[in-house]
Write a protein that holds these residues in place. Structure first.
Motif, PDB file in Angstrom:
ATOM      1  N   THR A 177       0.839  -1.207   0.000  1.00 17.46           N
ATOM      2  CA  THR A 177       0.000   0.000   0.000  1.00 17.46           C
ATOM      3  C   THR A 177       0.871   1.253   0.000  1.00 17.46           C
ATOM      4  O   THR A 177       0.384   2.356   0.240  1.00 17.46           O
ATOM      5  CB  THR A 177      -0.929   0.020   1.235  1.00 17.46           C
ATOM      6  OG1 THR A 177      -0.156  -0.173   2.421  1.00 17.46           O
ATOM      7  CG2 THR A 177      -2.006  -1.057   1.127  1.00 17.46           C
ATOM      8  N   THR A 178       2.155   1.059  -0.284  1.00 19.85           N
ATOM      9  CA  THR A 178       3.072   2.203  -0.390  1.00 19.85           C
ATOM     10  C   THR A 178       3.515   2.413  -1.834  1.00 19.85           C
ATOM     11  O   THR A 178       3.643   3.559  -2.288  1.00 19.85           O
ATOM     12  CB  THR A 178       4.306   2.000   0.503  1.00 19.85           C
ATOM     13  OG1 THR A 178       4.942   0.759   0.173  1.00 19.85           O
ATOM     14  CG2 THR A 178       3.890   1.993   1.967  1.00 19.85           C
ATOM     15  N   ARG A 201      -9.958  -7.222  23.647  1.00 18.54           N
ATOM     16  CA  ARG A 201     -10.168  -6.085  22.759  1.00 18.54           C
ATOM     17  C   ARG A 201      -8.846  -5.608  22.183  1.00 18.54           C
ATOM     18  O   ARG A 201      -7.864  -5.473  22.908  1.00 18.54           O
ATOM     19  CB  ARG A 201     -10.845  -4.943  23.534  1.00 18.54           C
ATOM     20  CG  ARG A 201     -11.195  -3.729  22.676  1.00 18.54           C
ATOM     21  CD  ARG A 201     -11.843  -2.648  23.536  1.00 18.54           C
ATOM     22  NE  ARG A 201     -12.227  -1.506  22.742  1.00 18.54           N
ATOM     23  CZ  ARG A 201     -11.404  -0.510  22.403  1.00 18.54           C
ATOM     24  NH1 ARG A 201     -10.151  -0.565  22.809  1.00 18.54           N
ATOM     25  NH2 ARG A 201     -11.821   0.502  21.668  1.00 18.54           N
ATOM     26  N   ILE A 202      -8.831  -5.365  20.895  1.00 19.49           N
ATOM     27  CA  ILE A 202      -7.637  -4.824  20.259  1.00 19.49           C
ATOM     28  C   ILE A 202      -7.459  -3.378  20.708  1.00 19.49           C
ATOM     29  O   ILE A 202      -8.433  -2.665  20.966  1.00 19.49           O
ATOM     30  CB  ILE A 202      -7.756  -4.909  18.719  1.00 19.49           C
ATOM     31  CG1 ILE A 202      -6.397  -4.649  18.069  1.00 19.49           C
ATOM     32  CG2 ILE A 202      -8.832  -3.993  18.176  1.00 19.49           C
ATOM     33  CD1 ILE A 202      -6.355  -5.002  16.597  1.00 19.49           C
ATOM     34  N   THR A 203      -6.214  -2.937  20.834  1.00 19.32           N
ATOM     35  CA  THR A 203      -5.965  -1.566  21.296  1.00 19.32           C
ATOM     36  C   THR A 203      -6.393  -0.568  20.220  1.00 19.32           C
ATOM     37  O   THR A 203      -6.386  -0.866  19.019  1.00 19.32           O
ATOM     38  CB  THR A 203      -4.478  -1.346  21.620  1.00 19.32           C
ATOM     39  OG1 THR A 203      -3.714  -1.453  20.406  1.00 19.32           O
ATOM     40  CG2 THR A 203      -3.985  -2.370  22.637  1.00 19.32           C
ATOM     41  N   ASP A 204      -6.753   0.625  20.652  1.00 16.61           N
ATOM     42  CA  ASP A 204      -7.140   1.678  19.706  1.00 16.61           C
ATOM     43  C   ASP A 204      -6.000   1.995  18.751  1.00 16.61           C
ATOM     44  O   ASP A 204      -6.214   2.242  17.561  1.00 16.61           O
ATOM     45  CB  ASP A 204      -7.547   2.947  20.466  1.00 16.61           C
ATOM     46  CG  ASP A 204      -8.845   2.768  21.243  1.00 16.61           C
ATOM     47  OD1 ASP A 204      -9.607   1.844  20.908  1.00 16.61           O
ATOM     48  OD2 ASP A 204      -9.080   3.558  22.171  1.00 16.61           O
ATOM     49  N   GLU A 205      -4.784   2.011  19.282  1.00 14.86           N
ATOM     50  CA  GLU A 205      -3.607   2.332  18.447  1.00 14.86           C
ATOM     51  C   GLU A 205      -3.441   1.315  17.334  1.00 14.86           C
ATOM     52  O   GLU A 205      -3.238   1.669  16.167  1.00 14.86           O
ATOM     53  CB  GLU A 205      -2.357   2.373  19.322  1.00 14.86           C
ATOM     54  CG  GLU A 205      -1.092   2.746  18.564  1.00 14.86           C
ATOM     55  CD  GLU A 205       0.146   2.747  19.448  1.00 14.86           C
ATOM     56  OE1 GLU A 205       1.237   3.049  18.937  1.00 14.86           O
ATOM     57  OE2 GLU A 205       0.008   2.432  20.661  1.00 14.86           O
ATOM     58  N   ASP A 206      -3.534   0.023  17.675  1.00  8.63           N
ATOM     59  CA  ASP A 206      -3.393  -1.015  16.653  1.00  8.63           C
ATOM     60  C   ASP A 206      -4.544  -0.960  15.657  1.00  8.63           C
ATOM     61  O   ASP A 206      -4.362  -1.179  14.445  1.00  8.63           O
ATOM     62  CB  ASP A 206      -3.333  -2.396  17.306  1.00  8.63           C
ATOM     63  CG  ASP A 206      -1.962  -2.719  17.862  1.00  8.63           C
ATOM     64  OD1 ASP A 206      -1.097  -1.814  17.867  1.00  8.63           O
ATOM     65  OD2 ASP A 206      -1.748  -3.870  18.297  1.00  8.63           O
ATOM     66  N   ALA A 207      -5.740  -0.695  16.145  1.00  5.51           N
ATOM     67  CA  ALA A 207      -6.898  -0.631  15.255  1.00  5.51           C
ATOM     68  C   ALA A 207      -6.721   0.463  14.212  1.00  5.51           C
ATOM     69  O   ALA A 207      -7.041   0.269  13.027  1.00  5.51           O
ATOM     70  CB  ALA A 207      -8.165  -0.391  16.071  1.00  5.51           C
ATOM     71  N   GLU A 208      -6.190   1.602  14.625  1.00  3.98           N
ATOM     72  CA  GLU A 208      -5.964   2.696  13.678  1.00  3.98           C
ATOM     73  C   GLU A 208      -4.899   2.317  12.651  1.00  3.98           C
ATOM     74  O   GLU A 208      -5.017   2.654  11.467  1.00  3.98           O
ATOM     75  CB  GLU A 208      -5.568   3.965  14.425  1.00  3.98           C
ATOM     76  CG  GLU A 208      -6.706   4.598  15.207  1.00  3.98           C
ATOM     77  CD  GLU A 208      -7.911   4.879  14.336  1.00  3.98           C
ATOM     78  OE1 GLU A 208      -7.722   5.467  13.239  1.00  3.98           O
ATOM     79  OE2 GLU A 208      -9.033   4.505  14.722  1.00  3.98           O
ATOM     80  N   LYS A 209      -3.850   1.609  13.091  1.00  4.22           N
ATOM     81  CA  LYS A 209      -2.823   1.162  12.150  1.00  4.22           C
ATOM     82  C   LYS A 209      -3.408   0.211  11.110  1.00  4.22           C
ATOM     83  O   LYS A 209      -3.076   0.277   9.918  1.00  4.22           O
ATOM     84  CB  LYS A 209      -1.705   0.441  12.908  1.00  4.22           C
ATOM     85  CG  LYS A 209      -0.846   1.331  13.798  1.00  4.22           C
ATOM     86  CD  LYS A 209       0.196   0.480  14.518  1.00  4.22           C
ATOM     87  CE  LYS A 209       1.025   1.286  15.483  1.00  4.22           C
ATOM     88  NZ  LYS A 209       1.985   0.424  16.236  1.00  4.22           N
ATOM     89  N   LEU A 210      -4.265  -0.679  11.555  1.00  3.74           N
ATOM     90  CA  LEU A 210      -4.843  -1.679  10.670  1.00  3.74           C
ATOM     91  C   LEU A 210      -5.816  -1.069   9.672  1.00  3.74           C
ATOM     92  O   LEU A 210      -5.969  -1.563   8.543  1.00  3.74           O
ATOM     93  CB  LEU A 210      -5.555  -2.757  11.496  1.00  3.74           C
ATOM     94  CG  LEU A 210      -4.648  -3.684  12.304  1.00  3.74           C
ATOM     95  CD1 LEU A 210      -5.430  -4.391  13.403  1.00  3.74           C
ATOM     96  CD2 LEU A 210      -3.980  -4.716  11.403  1.00  3.74           C
ATOM     97  N   LYS A 211      -6.466  -0.002  10.055  1.00  3.32           N
ATOM     98  CA  LYS A 211      -7.466   0.608   9.173  1.00  3.32           C
ATOM     99  C   LYS A 211      -6.829   1.330   7.989  1.00  3.32           C
ATOM    100  O   LYS A 211      -7.440   1.433   6.914  1.00  3.32           O
ATOM    101  CB  LYS A 211      -8.333   1.594   9.967  1.00  3.32           C
ATOM    102  CG  LYS A 211      -9.299   0.922  10.926  1.00  3.32           C
ATOM    103  CD  LYS A 211     -10.061   1.962  11.745  1.00  3.32           C
ATOM    104  CE  LYS A 211     -10.962   1.322  12.778  1.00  3.32           C
ATOM    105  NZ  LYS A 211     -11.647   2.335  13.618  1.00  3.32           N
ATOM    106  N   LYS A 212      -5.607   1.816   8.167  1.00  8.30           N
ATOM    107  CA  LYS A 212      -4.989   2.632   7.117  1.00  8.30           C
ATOM    108  C   LYS A 212      -4.793   1.875   5.799  1.00  8.30           C
ATOM    109  O   LYS A 212      -5.184   2.378   4.739  1.00  8.30           O
ATOM    110  CB  LYS A 212      -3.669   3.212   7.620  1.00  8.30           C
ATOM    111  CG  LYS A 212      -3.869   4.306   8.660  1.00  8.30           C
ATOM    112  CD  LYS A 212      -2.548   4.885   9.149  1.00  8.30           C
ATOM    113  CE  LYS A 212      -2.780   5.966  10.195  1.00  8.30           C
ATOM    114  NZ  LYS A 212      -1.502   6.524  10.727  1.00  8.30           N
ATOM    115  N   PRO A 213      -4.190   0.673   5.803  1.00  7.98           N
ATOM    116  CA  PRO A 213      -4.057  -0.023   4.510  1.00  7.98           C
ATOM    117  C   PRO A 213      -5.403  -0.421   3.916  1.00  7.98           C
ATOM    118  O   PRO A 213      -5.544  -0.482   2.680  1.00  7.98           O
ATOM    119  CB  PRO A 213      -3.221  -1.251   4.868  1.00  7.98           C
ATOM    120  CG  PRO A 213      -3.398  -1.450   6.330  1.00  7.98           C
ATOM    121  CD  PRO A 213      -3.533  -0.073   6.895  1.00  7.98           C
TER     122      PRO A 213
END
Length: 608
Positions: free
Chosen positions: A162-163, A191-203
């Motif tokens: 995705t880069t 529950r997955i952490t908010d930080e990891d969830a945001e990383k996963l959403k980007k790609p």
């Protein structure tokens, strides 16, 4: 055709993202060849992407992850292409298009050359170019991106970046895929952490910006993970359990519920709660099938509060029948009504064939009036246990004929036709035995008759989701107004019947909406108890239905997910709540028959 990132306008990206996000997630059967029955298990589970790792050896594409695991006869042709063609030709299964994701484990160009040879005899699988039954999607060791256009239909590619997104041959890219481990170490529990969830959403968002679906590989493989990935917008859920993941995700929209009918609750005064004073009136409310999970789900969906859950005196009851670990409503209703265990299907009839003395009969001799209210038919198993004595709950004619002879002063419920359909108009018999049949709840509430009844429907009543609104609350209120005017002590049983129906049918909306409706009736009982000061209110269930658990939810959205382990009743203990004088005697863990005994003990002071 090639496109550059800059060519995508904001509006186009928005609509592409919205369109993809609105789609239901699909199942990607990872390492499918390791299943007991490769291809067929994934296909039967509705997988829309099925993966096979291939190794080129001696002009043959073997299906294996490494050379050491190659087995004779296990080739791409035998395990996949032949079965897929058979499924298509014989019309087996869902016949919906899917991807065969071929993961190259050997050098890209030579493996691709052999793949093109192998698929030549199977042109029938992609004769419809607009909507082919199978798309061949190459993953793993792929040719260079600039060579994608050299390969003919039905060959497509799994793009894994995705880069590097300039000048992509998008018409040859079927999906984007990346390793889950690059973004998170979450194991799929909790529950997955908010930080990891945001990383996963980007790609995911980048892939959707190109109008392409997205998949993570090497993901945690659990129900919690499947749900979380789905909520993030992952289009293909990677799993080694397609037979479990498919049904889970397919049913998730029906099992995940947010109520549109959040209701205000009643907060009791607790002025007489638990005090050792006389009990003049008893109101027993039974939520049919309303176990602790059902109660919890209803509470969370109703802004995390119910009237029931305000109560402080509570216990648990065991629900087993005389002849079975798991009770039905007839035996459970009989136990609550009479204090005696009965066989399943028996309504007010004991195992030896004798009639059980129920609460209305016992209390009549002490000057009590009594009544029943239900959202079921009057002849339903639970209400019938409070007036009938029959060995079989399906003996509707006989049960109906027991009502006029019973000690009841009041009944409200559905099923008037049960009193008409057997050749004898039992409504005339009811009238002959002193019942005034009211035409409305208001008329019943104001009646001076010593016995009253109201048929709320000719057949079964509708569910709340079918338009029934506040019936149980209004029926309870009308009954209490009627009894108050008589200036005599009374016993009233109120049943919310359709919580059980929702458990049987795995209808989350029915369980929750009927649960909220039942709670409104409880509120009416507690209001009356607070005004009267001598009324004991008991809230319980006859049994649990559905074997329900609550794996996930969201309190901020009043949203809850339910899972079911059975379509039947279970032997799980059910809660009992009590309010008013002597309500503290209902604490603890005990048999369902003890409800009868505790009610009798509570009114003994009044009877002296």
């Amino acid at each position: 055709m090639h496109y550059k990132t800059c060519c995508f306008t904001g509006i186009l990206s928005f609509f592409l993202i919205f369109s993809l996000a609105a789609q239901q997630p699909k199942i990607h059967s990872h390492n499918d060849y390791l299943q007991n029955v490769p291809f067929w298990e994934a296909y039967a589970s509705g997988a829309k992407s099925i993966e096979a790792d291939v190794i080129l050896m001696n002009d043959t594409l073997f299906v294996a992850h490494e050379k050491e695991s190659i087995k004779n006869g296990q080739t791409l042709t035998s395990l996949y292409l032949d079965p897929i063609l058979k499924a298509r030709e014989l019309g087996i299964g869902h016949q919906e298009p899917f991807m065969l994701l071929v993961d190259f484990k050997t050098e890209a160009y030579s493996t691709m050359e052999q793949l093109l040879k192998d698929i030549q005899p199977y042109a029938a699988l992609w004769e419809n170019r607009e909507n082919p039954f199978v798309k061949i999607v190459v993953s793993g060791n792929r040719p260079a991106t600039e060579d994608y256009d050299k390969y003919p239909f039905p060959i497509y590619f799994d793009y894994q970046s995705t880069t590097d997104t300039l000048d992509l041959p998008l018409d040859k890219i079927e999906l984007f895929s990346l390793s889950f481990g690059r973004f998170s170490q979450w194991n799929g529990k909790g529950r997955i952490t908010d930080e990891d969830a945001e990383k996963l959403k980007k790609p995911i968002q980048i892939a959707h910006g190109f109008g392409k679906p997205f998949r993570f590989w090497a993901t945690p493989d659990s129900k919690t993970a499947w749900k979380s990935l789905s909520e993030m917008g992952v289009d293909y859920i990677n799993t080694d359990q397609p037979y479990a993941a498919g049904p889970y995700l397919k049913s998730l929209p029906k099992r995940l519920y947010k109520s549109p009918n959040v209701s205000e609750i009643y907060r009791p005064t607790f002025e007489t709660d638990g005090i050792p004073s006389k009990v003049k009136n008893v109101i027993l409310l039974i939520g049919d099938g309303n176990g602790l999970a059902q109660l919890s789900a209803t509470m969370y969906a109703n802004d995390n509060q119910l009237t029931i859950t305000q109560l402080k005196n509570m216990g648990l009851i065991k629900t087993q029948a005389a002849d079975d670990f798991t009770t039905d409503s007839a035996a459970a209703g009989t136990a609550l009504a009479s204090g005696k265990k009965a066989k399943n299907r028996s309504v007010g009839s004991l195992p030896d064939g004798s009639a059980a003395e129920n609460l209305p009969a016992y209390l009549k001799s002490h000057g009590f009036n009594s009544g029943i209210v239900t959202s079921d038919n009057i002849t339903g198993a639970t209400p019938a246990a409070f007036y009938a004595q029959q060995s079989e709950r399906d003996l509707i004619r006989e049960i109906a004929s027991d009502l006029p002879k019973s000690p009841l002063n009041l009944f409200i419920g559905g099923g008037k036709n049960d009193f008409l359909r057997f050749g004898t108009d039992e409504t005339k018999t009811l009238e002959a035995h002193g019942f005034y049949l009211a035409g409305s709840l208001e008329e019943l509430a104001a009646s001076n008759a010593s016995r009253v009844g109201y048929f709320a429907s000719n057949h079964g009543l509708p569910k709340v989701m079918q338009g029934r609104k506040h019936y149980l609350k209004n029926a309870t209120k009308a009954s209490l107004a009627y009894f108050q005017s008589k200036k005599q002590p009374f016993f009233l049983m109120v049943e919310g019947a359709f919580i059980d129906s929702g458990g049987h049918a795995h209808e989350v909306s029915t369980i929750i909406e009927e649960g909220i409706d039942f709670d409104l009736a409880v509120a009416e009982a507690l209001r009356y108890a607070d005004k009267d000061g001598q009324t004991l209110v008991i809230v319980t269930a006859d049994h649990e239905t559905g074997g329900i658990s609550l794996p996930q939810g969201n309190l901020n959205r009043q949203e809850v997910e339910l899972e079911f382990s059975t379509e039947d009743h279970t032997g799980i203990m059910v809660p009992v709540f009590a309010y008013g004088p002597q309500s503290d005697t209902f604490r603890g863990v005990y048999e369902n028959t003890a409800i009868f005994d505790k009610i009798i003990a509570a009114i003994q002071q009044y009877l002296k």
